[in-house]
Write an enzyme that holds these catalytic residues in place. Structure first.
Site, PDB file in Angstrom:
ATOM      1  N   LYS A   1       0.847  -1.198   0.000  1.00  0.00           N
ATOM      2  CA  LYS A   1       0.000   0.000   0.000  1.00  0.00           C
ATOM      3  C   LYS A   1       0.882   1.247   0.000  1.00  0.00           C
ATOM      4  O   LYS A   1       1.894   1.299   0.714  1.00  0.00           O
ATOM      5  CB  LYS A   1      -0.908  -0.015   1.245  1.00  0.00           C
ATOM      6  CG  LYS A   1      -1.946   1.100   1.267  1.00  0.00           C
ATOM      7  CD  LYS A   1      -2.810   1.003   2.523  1.00  0.00           C
ATOM      8  CE  LYS A   1      -3.897   2.060   2.563  1.00  0.00           C
ATOM      9  NZ  LYS A   1      -4.704   1.987   3.798  1.00  0.00           N
TER      10      LYS A   1
ATOM     11  N   SER B   1      -9.791  -0.346   7.080  1.00  0.00           N
ATOM     12  CA  SER B   1      -9.167  -0.200   5.760  1.00  0.00           C
ATOM     13  C   SER B   1      -8.479  -1.439   5.202  1.00  0.00           C
ATOM     14  O   SER B   1      -8.129  -1.468   4.025  1.00  0.00           O
ATOM     15  CB  SER B   1      -8.169   0.953   5.775  1.00  0.00           C
ATOM     16  OG  SER B   1      -8.857   2.173   5.788  1.00  0.00           O
TER      17      SER B   1
END
EC number: 6.3.5.7
Lengths: 460, 449
Positions: free
Chosen positions: A58, A157
């Site tokens: 990420k 998330s």
């Protein structure tokens, strides 16, 4: 054999058994990325390498010498001077960074649409969102563009996009994995965790990346990240591997009431029945302060964000603040207001009290059970653009995930079925630092069902 | 004018001399180093970098707090003080606000009203900022100082005059050096003073009610004891004048203009920052009260306790005891000499007199050597006035440079002239006596011809 179908553990074994080389492995994934990524927009940066196990990272995690944008225009040219601890730990294990994945700007959002570099599209249906904020990481794993990925979870998330993309996502306990090198959203909620093709992979990756590093003060033996609450004492003995017999599984009634899509509810209830049939005892528990969780979360979250964003002044790195997206600006303003003198006691201090109450809710619930199960998301993946103009509606999609962040405890999303062709994830929440039991329940469930074998149709 | 009394509180910042910075492993020894060479992701505030507490700094803060009679808090928290300034890498300073490490101490000071006790509100831990240099239209930032540990010591508004303020500041500086936690050099910025000054009508603060004025003026960025005293004195006069002329005083921050010998407005209340303090989420709370007893044991005998003991134990004058305890090194030197003197029948009092008057260079003279000197003097002290006059004349002739300097007003050089006589005679003159003669002679020479 399609190399990219293999799990991490299978990949490692295959390389050891010399079924294919690392070069073949990397080529297979790079080829896949070249075909699929243009449709999905999961990667912002691709590293063409021939060695190592290709993992997607990420873009809020600092990678030395690889542009790290946090999904923001203001960091579009930002080159970190150092690797995050998790990157160093993965490199030691022979993992390589195949690419940096798209995400909501500075990890703020719930759909993957808040990136300055365009939304990520759901591999199961390109007209749908992936969920967020680890949108690209979940999409990359779901479409086999990497062996596994790292995401970060501040309010869901990792779990929510994993649920909406039909992959396994683990949010570890706060303090289990060092945050050093993670561009922060909310420092007291942020956790780095794996997004993987199966639960065993997630367990292995967690093992690789966890542990104190002398850089994150909240990730060490002596620190108590859960201020004032010794939840460590609740850490149960890990359940017998590969069985849930005799394990008590809590169903919080608050997680099955209004707001939960009926089809999703049905899928979750079926999954719980499955666990019961495998020998687990289902007990009803209550998390009475859940209704305040969202309000408390959306005070603490922008408060910390408003402070964390202070360094992005465009003086030493990055561009100016005018380049920030609307959601980031919204939270900076909300947080600045909530912390300002005269309002602190009404907002931040009160939210901190609710946070304590929510921790206590879990403490009490865990007196009756070993893990808590429920939905990850109240709905399946919605249409791109559907909630983008309604922040409150967007915030409500985190309703079942934020409590674990408020309490600092681990949560896992495991694929458990479909609703109208879109994946649904089962959330398994555990005691503080008791990822072992969570992963065990997840693995037993996963191995006794066939959901993991379902793959999106990617023959565009 | 006599109807008013000043109310003064002091905030002192001191940089600790730890090896590494407060929250990273960079060297904290930044002074005079090439700019931005003592930096890392943490003290540069790069995205994703996290603070990690330096235990040595926390111990330094505890030492200071405990030496000032504070108690260590059961629970202490770091908080973020949010404000924008280019030298502040993170956009906030990690400081302490609601839960300081050390609270509730005191220090005794001497002033116009004799010995009084000043209450200390807190001693807390924080970090320093970077340094800005403004040069020909541009501003340069050096982050070597960013993250250097700072301790802030805040008093209650208990000072009644600047003599007390000066005594307090001097004592603090001496304390930091005794504890070896800081060099406490004002010029290098190791130690910084801020004063809060207001005035009230006499009697308003009596009857135990402690009515404080509803405003206070903060005096900031003042880098010497002398300037601070001057600034406070000026401020007291200015405020009284304002009140007498019927104006209301407001909360504001003022600086000191040394050229104009006056304070000037830096920031009014309307422009005051809202720091938006909240608990630093990157750091765990501190529960370290259990360290209190160990840290206490590490605190050496404090200068004022030492002075008191010297006076009692060795029967010397209070003033001499003060001088002998000025630094820890001198006090230790004196006591070593006393031990040696005892073996040779030299009394502690004589040792004290010698050190106070002859001011031997303690880095180059062993304590045993001065005992030899004292003994030697006893045998053949030169008492003869004529002989002394002659020695003085010779010394003046032989040291024209020093004499010239003296005449230009730097009278302290007389010490060096006395030293030359001492050397010449092997210490066989009474330094006070020769000083008298020298002063008389030099005074005559200074007269206009």
């Amino acid at each position: 054999m399609d190399i990219t179908n293999l799990t991490l553990i299978e990949t490692i074994e295959a390389i050891k058994a010399k079924k294919f080389s690392e070069e073949e492995l990397n080529n297979a994934y790079l080829k896949k990325i070249a075909i699929i990524n243009p449709k999905i927009n999961a990667f912002l940066e691709i590293q063409k390498k021939s060695r190592g196990i290709p993992a997607a990272i990420k873009d809020v995690i600092s990678t030395k010498g690889i542009v790290t944008t946090a999904g923001s225009k203001i960091l579009s040219n930002f080159l970190p001077q150092y690797n995050a601890t998790v990157i160093e730990k993965l490199l030691e294990q022979g993992v390589s960074v195949v690419g940096k994945t798209n995400c909501d700007e500075f990890a703020m959002g719930s759909s993957g649409e808040n990136s300055a570099f365009g939304p990520v599209k759901n591999p199961w249906n390109l007209a749908r969102i992936t969920g967020g904020t680890s949108a690209g990481s979940a999409a990359a794993v779901a479409s086999d563009m990497c062996v596994f990925a790292l995401g970060s979870d501040t309010g869901g998330s990792i779990r929510q996009p994993s649920s909406l993309c039909g992959v396994v996502g683990l949010k570890p306990s706060y303090g289990r994995v060092s945050r050093n090198g993670l561009i922060p959203a909310v420092s007291s909620f942020d956790t780095i965790g794996p997004i993987a093709k199966c639960v065993a992979d997630a367990g292995l990756i967690l093992d690789w990346i966890s542990g104190a590093d002398g850089k994150d003060s909240n990730c060490s033996e002596i620190a108590s990240p859960l201020r004032g609450l010794a939840m460590t004492s609740l850490r149960g003995a890990a359940a017998t591997k590969q069985s849930v017999k005799g394990l008590k599984i809590g169903m919080p009634k608050e997680y099955f009431s209004e707001g939960l899509d009926l089809n999703v509810k049905k899928v979750i209830e079926d999954a719980i029945k499955k666990l019961e049939s495998l020998g687990a005892e289902i007990v009803e528990v209550s998390l009475p302060h859940s209704e305040y969780a969202l309000a408390a979360y959306y005070i603490i979250n922008p408060s910390e964000i408003s402070s964390n964003m202070g360094r992005f002044d465009g003086i030493r790195f990055g561009s100016g603040r005018e380049d920030l997206g609307p959601e980031v600006k919204r939270r900076i303003m909300l947080g600045t207001f909530a912390l300002s003198s005269g309002y602190y006691d009404d907002y931040y201090a009160k939210a901190a009290k609710i946070r304590t109450l929510i921790k206590q809710d879990f403490e009490k619930a865990f007196e009756k059970c070993d893990v808590i199960v429920g939905p990850v998301s109240p709905t399946t993946a919605w249409n791109l653009g559907e909630k983008i103009d309604d922040p409150l509606k967007m915030y409500l999609s985190d309703i079942y995930t934020i409590s674990a962040n408020l309490a600092g405890i681990p949560g896992l999303s495991v694929p458990c079925g479909f609703s109208e062709g879109l994946p649904v994830g089962l959330q398994i929440i555990g005691k503080y630092m008791d990822e072992e039991t969570v992963l065990n329940v997840g693995e037993v469930y996963e191995q006794s069902t066939e959901w993991r074998k379902e793959k999106p149709n990617l023959s565009f | 004018m006599n109807n008013y009394e000043p109310v003064i509180g002091l905030e002192v910042h001191v940089e600790l001399n730890t090896k590494s910075k407060m929250f990273c492993k960079c060297s904290a020894d930044y002074f005079g180093k090439a700019p931005n060479t003592h930096t890392c992701p943490v003290c540069l505030g790069l995205p994703g970098a996290l603070p990690f507490i330096n235990k040595a700094a926390i111990e330094g803060c505890m030492k200071i707090g405990l030496a000032l009679n504070c108690t260590v808090s059961e629970k202490s928290l770091f908080e973020r003080k949010n404000y924008f300034y280019p030298d502040l890498a993170k956009g906030y300073q990690i400081s302490q606000y609601r839960w300081p490490l050390c609270v509730g101490g005191w220090m005794d000071v001497k002033g116009l009203e004799g010995k009084r006790r000043i209450r200390i509100n807190r001693a807390h831990q924080e970090e320093d900022t970077g340094k800005l240099t403004h040069a020909s239209g541009t501003t340069l930032i050096d982050f070597n100082r960013s993250g250097v540990p700072l301790v802030e010591i805040v008093t209650e508004p208990d000072f009644k005059n600047t003599t007390e303020v000066r005594d307090y500041a001097k004592k603090l500086q001496q304390l930091f050096r005794y504890l070896d936690v800081s060099n406490a050099d004002m010029e290098r910025g190791d130690m910084r003073l801020e004063a809060n000054v207001s005035v009230r009508v006499k009697g308003e603060g009596e009857s135990g009610k402690e009515e404080l004025p509803n405003y206070r003026v903060e005096l900031k960025n003042i880098n010497s004891f002398r300037f601070m005293v001057a600034a406070i004195e000026y401020e007291i006069k200015r405020q009284i004048k304002e009140l007498e002329e019927g104006r209301t005083l407001k909360q504001e921050t003022r600086g000191w203009d040394e050229d104009k010998k006056s304070t000037y407005l830096q920031r009014s209340k309307e422009d005051a920052h809202d720091y938006r303090y909240f608990p630093e989420p990157d750091l765990p709370e501190l529960r370290i009260k259990q360290l209190e007893s160990r840290i206490k044991e590490e605190i050496p005998e404090l200068p004022w306790d030492k002075a008191k003991r010297f006076a009692e134990e060795y029967g010397i004058k209070d003033a001499d005891a003060q001088i002998l305890t000025e630094t820890r090194q001198l006090a230790e030197y004196f006591e070593a000499a006393v031990v040696h003197g005892k073996k040779h029948g030299v009394e502690a009092k004589a040792v004290a007199n010698y050190i106070v008057n002859a001011k031997p260079d303690i880095d180059n003279f062993l304590p045993t050597q001065i005992i030899e000197e004292i003994k030697g003097k006893k045998v053949g002290v030169i008492e003869d006035e004529k002989e002394l006059e002659k020695l003085a004349s010779e010394a003046i002739e032989e040291n024209p440079g020093l004499v010239e300097t003296y005449k230009r007003g730097k009278v302290t050089v007389i010490q060096a002239i006395i030293g030359s006589v001492m050397r010449k005679t092997g210490g066989k003159v009474n330094p006070n006596k020769i000083r008298e003669i020298l002063e008389e002679r030099l005074r005559l020479e200074r007269l206009p011809r």
